[in-house]
Motif scaffolding. Structure first.
Motif, PDB file in Angstrom:
ATOM      1  N   UNK A 165       5.887  26.972 -28.782  1.00 16.19           N
ATOM      2  CA  UNK A 165       4.527  27.446 -28.470  1.00 16.19           C
ATOM      3  C   UNK A 165       3.447  26.385 -28.680  1.00 16.19           C
ATOM      4  N   UNK A 166       3.829  25.228 -29.266  1.00 14.65           N
ATOM      5  CA  UNK A 166       2.841  24.174 -29.528  1.00 14.65           C
ATOM      6  C   UNK A 166       2.426  23.443 -28.254  1.00 14.65           C
ATOM      7  N   UNK A 167       3.186  23.598 -27.188  1.00 17.58           N
ATOM      8  CA  UNK A 167       2.824  22.948 -25.929  1.00 17.58           C
ATOM      9  C   UNK A 167       3.687  21.729 -25.658  1.00 17.58           C
ATOM     10  N   UNK A 168       3.506  21.158 -24.465  1.00 14.03           N
ATOM     11  CA  UNK A 168       4.295  19.991 -24.050  1.00 14.03           C
ATOM     12  C   UNK A 168       3.925  18.783 -24.919  1.00 14.03           C
ATOM     13  N   UNK A 169       4.867  17.801 -24.950  1.00 10.50           N
ATOM     14  CA  UNK A 169       4.702  16.645 -25.844  1.00 10.50           C
ATOM     15  C   UNK A 169       3.361  15.934 -25.643  1.00 10.50           C
ATOM     16  N   UNK A 170       3.056  15.552 -24.410  1.00  6.30           N
ATOM     17  CA  UNK A 170       1.836  14.768 -24.163  1.00  6.30           C
ATOM     18  C   UNK A 170       0.587  15.630 -24.265  1.00  6.30           C
ATOM     19  N   UNK A 171       0.693  16.859 -23.769  1.00  7.21           N
ATOM     20  CA  UNK A 171      -0.462  17.758 -23.792  1.00  7.21           C
ATOM     21  C   UNK A 171      -0.889  18.040 -25.241  1.00  7.21           C
ATOM     22  N   UNK A 172       0.087  18.413 -26.064  1.00  5.73           N
ATOM     23  CA  UNK A 172      -0.205  18.686 -27.483  1.00  5.73           C
ATOM     24  C   UNK A 172      -0.636  17.398 -28.200  1.00  5.73           C
ATOM     25  N   UNK A 173       0.006  16.300 -27.809  1.00  4.75           N
ATOM     26  CA  UNK A 173      -0.314  15.020 -28.451  1.00  4.75           C
ATOM     27  C   UNK A 173      -1.750  14.588 -28.204  1.00  4.75           C
ATOM     28  N   UNK A 174      -2.172  14.702 -26.954  1.00  2.00           N
ATOM     29  CA  UNK A 174      -3.551  14.294 -26.625  1.00  2.00           C
ATOM     30  C   UNK A 174      -4.539  15.171 -27.382  1.00  2.00           C
ATOM     31  N   UNK A 175      -4.204  16.436 -27.534  1.00  4.18           N
ATOM     32  CA  UNK A 175      -5.078  17.358 -28.285  1.00  4.18           C
ATOM     33  C   UNK A 175      -5.221  16.871 -29.741  1.00  4.18           C
ATOM     34  N   UNK A 176      -4.101  16.489 -30.329  1.00  2.21           N
ATOM     35  CA  UNK A 176      -4.126  16.006 -31.721  1.00  2.21           C
ATOM     36  C   UNK A 176      -4.906  14.687 -31.832  1.00  2.21           C
ATOM     37  N   UNK A 177      -4.635  13.762 -30.900  1.00  2.00           N
ATOM     38  CA  UNK A 177      -5.318  12.458 -30.945  1.00  2.00           C
ATOM     39  C   UNK A 177      -6.824  12.659 -30.823  1.00  2.00           C
ATOM     40  N   UNK A 178      -7.203  13.565 -29.924  1.00  2.00           N
ATOM     41  CA  UNK A 178      -8.637  13.835 -29.721  1.00  2.00           C
ATOM     42  C   UNK A 178      -9.250  14.394 -31.016  1.00  2.00           C
ATOM     43  N   UNK A 179      -8.505  15.268 -31.679  1.00  2.00           N
ATOM     44  CA  UNK A 179      -9.016  15.869 -32.929  1.00  2.00           C
ATOM     45  C   UNK A 179      -9.207  14.789 -34.002  1.00  2.00           C
ATOM     46  N   UNK A 208       8.479  13.277 -36.278  1.00  2.00           N
ATOM     47  CA  UNK A 208       7.940  11.959 -36.660  1.00  2.00           C
ATOM     48  C   UNK A 208       7.298  11.245 -35.468  1.00  2.00           C
ATOM     49  N   UNK A 209       7.925  11.368 -34.282  1.00  2.00           N
ATOM     50  CA  UNK A 209       7.390  10.692 -33.091  1.00  2.00           C
ATOM     51  C   UNK A 209       5.970  11.173 -32.781  1.00  2.00           C
ATOM     52  N   UNK A 210       5.800  12.497 -32.818  1.00  2.00           N
ATOM     53  CA  UNK A 210       4.476  13.056 -32.548  1.00  2.00           C
ATOM     54  C   UNK A 210       3.469  12.590 -33.604  1.00  2.00           C
ATOM     55  N   UNK A 211       3.875  12.650 -34.855  1.00  2.00           N
ATOM     56  CA  UNK A 211       2.962  12.291 -35.953  1.00  2.00           C
ATOM     57  C   UNK A 211       2.566  10.813 -35.884  1.00  2.00           C
ATOM     58  N   UNK A 212       3.554   9.965 -35.545  1.00  2.00           N
ATOM     59  CA  UNK A 212       3.241   8.529 -35.469  1.00  2.00           C
ATOM     60  C   UNK A 212       2.336   8.220 -34.285  1.00  2.00           C
ATOM     61  N   UNK A 213       2.659   8.834 -33.156  1.00  2.00           N
ATOM     62  CA  UNK A 213       1.949   8.505 -31.921  1.00  2.00           C
ATOM     63  C   UNK A 213       0.573   9.164 -31.823  1.00  2.00           C
ATOM     64  N   UNK A 214       0.454  10.397 -32.295  1.00  2.00           N
ATOM     65  CA  UNK A 214      -0.794  11.130 -32.050  1.00  2.00           C
ATOM     66  C   UNK A 214      -1.618  11.424 -33.313  1.00  2.00           C
ATOM     67  N   UNK A 215      -1.084  11.101 -34.476  1.00  2.00           N
ATOM     68  CA  UNK A 215      -1.870  11.248 -35.705  1.00  2.00           C
ATOM     69  C   UNK A 215      -2.224   9.873 -36.274  1.00  2.00           C
ATOM     70  N   UNK A 216      -1.188   9.026 -36.405  1.00  2.00           N
ATOM     71  CA  UNK A 216      -1.405   7.729 -37.068  1.00  2.00           C
ATOM     72  C   UNK A 216      -1.996   6.695 -36.097  1.00  2.00           C
ATOM     73  N   UNK A 217      -1.469   6.658 -34.874  1.00  2.00           N
ATOM     74  CA  UNK A 217      -1.965   5.645 -33.918  1.00  2.00           C
ATOM     75  C   UNK A 217      -3.469   5.810 -33.639  1.00  2.00           C
ATOM     76  N   UNK A 218      -3.963   7.032 -33.362  1.00  2.00           N
ATOM     77  CA  UNK A 218      -5.418   7.175 -33.159  1.00  2.00           C
ATOM     78  C   UNK A 218      -6.218   6.795 -34.403  1.00  2.00           C
ATOM     79  N   UNK A 219      -5.645   7.102 -35.566  1.00  2.00           N
ATOM     80  CA  UNK A 219      -6.292   6.741 -36.834  1.00  2.00           C
ATOM     81  C   UNK A 219      -6.494   5.218 -36.905  1.00  2.00           C
TER      82      UNK A 219
END
Lengths: 254, 199
Positions: free
Chosen positions: A158-172, A222-233
């Protein structure tokens, strides 16, 4: 270059050592050239400050001093920055719905490490001392590793597709980092540009964004966290360094 | 006291100006008073250091008019950032660190605007003296050094700082400062020979 040449460089600072070096200077052309170049600059005559300009500058200084209030120590600004960044991070973490599937204890550990990264970053960003830089960088790297490794490992459908959810996290992450970046820019204009300090401020601002997002994100891979949480940081930190480089300063103090 | 050769032209004052002048307070004590907002402390510090800072910036930038503006920026920075001054630190080193930062910022801005430092060297007024040609050669040679080399050489040869002090001022390692100085002096000597050979 031989060792005597280096000693000639040292001898320029010490008249007795310089006198002792005279025999060497007679035989070493390179050292003679070095000493001669030093003397030419040492004896260069330059125009003195124009009297009118001196009065103008002094008056400008007096006016500045009269307009300024009592001097506040640098750490007051650092504390203000900590309050803003931790405030943003904690407010985001508390106010947004908590959907992180990792254990609460693990979330608290990651949150505490992110708070430490914010503290170290803010302190380094405004401290006139240089020795904190490595600490701020280490704190950011350790907390980034904790964010990546401290996830639940789950990816709920239910969290959504990889890139769609990822972009949402990066934006946040970026949006939550913006108020912190603004505060850092405002406070860091009071000192000369320093890449290390700008990086520390950026890492702290990005950590505030990551702190706000962490309890909210249901994706623990881990992939999501590294790419969309840590990388934008880290991207926020790099952007802040580049932006600060061009920013006019109110002061050139170290 | 500085030795004056020509009206308005000076050789550098490399005396340890952080030390109290005869019967006066040390720079550090004056800075402590300035932190409390004492205007007379600012006047005293300005009196002691303004000319030396202006001459340092003139050599650093190769432009007396810009050096005047940056002298003002340096002293305004002292006031604006007086809360950042660390008690116990040498005021002179702190002041030169501010002036160096201001000069670096100015040069970065000029580079961004496409200006070249050696073109600015002509804006330095020429003294009516037989040494004018030699003075010009030094200016031109300094302008052709890299910014990092010029920074170290002016602080070392002109402001009379040790390599350890320069490392403190520039917030970098002592070894890096020595390497820059050595390469800078060697290059300067080559350039001086080249410039003078052309005349």
């Amino acid at each position: 270059m031989n060792i005597r040449c280096t000693r000639a460089l040292d001898a320029l600072e010490d008249p007795r050592a310089f006198a002792a070096l005279q025999p060497h200077l007679e035989t070493c052309a390179e050292c003679r050239a070095l000493v001669e170049a030093h003397a030419r600059v040492r004896n260069a005559r330059t125009p003195s400050l124009d009297a009118d300009a001196g009065i103008r500058i002094r008056n400008a200084g007096r006016a500045e001093l009269a307009a300024a209030g009592r001097a506040r120590p640098w750490w007051v600004g650092a504390l203000a920055l900590v309050v803003v960044m931790l405030g943003v991070g904690i407010a985001g973490a508390v106010l947004m719905p908590r959907e992180n599937l990792a254990s609460p204890a693990l979330q608290i550990v990651v949150g505490a490490l992110l708070a430490m990264a914010i503290l170290a970053g803010c302190w380094t960003a405004l401290s006139p001392r240089r020795r904190w830089t490595a600490l701020a960088l280490a704190a950011a790297l350790v907390s980034a590793a904790a964010v990546v490794s401290g996830g639940s490992g789950l990816y709920p459908a239910w969290a959504g597709a990889f890139w769609e959810a990822g972009v949402r996290c990066a934006r946040a992450v970026v949006l939550y980092a913006l108020p912190s970046c603004a505060a850092a820019l405002l406070l860091q204009r009071r000192a000369a540009f320093s890449p290390a300090r700008a990086l520390a401020a950026g890492l702290a601002a990005g950590a505030a964004g990551a702190l706000a997002l962490h309890p909210h994100c249901p994706i623990g891979q881990a992939g999501h966290l590294a790419l969309f949480h840590v990388l934008p940081w880290f991207a926020v930190a790099a952007a802040l360094v580049l932006f600060q480089r061009r920013l006019p300063r109110r002061s050139f103090a170290p | 006291m500085m030795k004056q050769f020509l009206p308005g032209w000076h050789t550098p004052d490399v005396s340890p100006s952080a030390a109290p002048k005869a019967g006066g307070e040390s720079d550090e004590v004056l800075m402590e008073r300035l932190r409390q907002g004492d205007v007379r402390a600012f006047d005293a510090l300005f009196e002691r250091h303004a000319d030396a800072i202006h001459r340092f910036l003139t050599l650093r930038l190769g432009d007396a008019a810009r050096a005047e503006d940056l002298t003002q920026e340096t002293f305004l920075s002292v006031i604006r950032a007086r809360g950042r001054y660390l008690v116990g630190r040498s005021f002179r080193q702190w002041l030169y660190a501010i002036a160096s930062n201001a000069a670096r910022h100015e040069l970065r801005t000029l580079r961004r605007e496409g200006a070249r430092l050696h073109q600015l060297a002509v804006s330095w007024p020429v003294a009516a003296s037989s040494d004018a040609v030699a003075e010009r050669a030094v200016r031109e040679a300094l302008a052709l050094l890299t910014d990092a080399q010029r920074e170290v050489i002016v602080l070392h040869a002109y402001a009379g700082m040790t390599f350890a002090e320069i490392a403190e001022v520039l917030a970098c390692g002592c070894v890096a400062v020595r390497v820059r100085a050595h390469r800078g002096y060697r290059r300067l000597r080559e350039l001086l020979g080249h410039v003078e050979g052309k005349r």
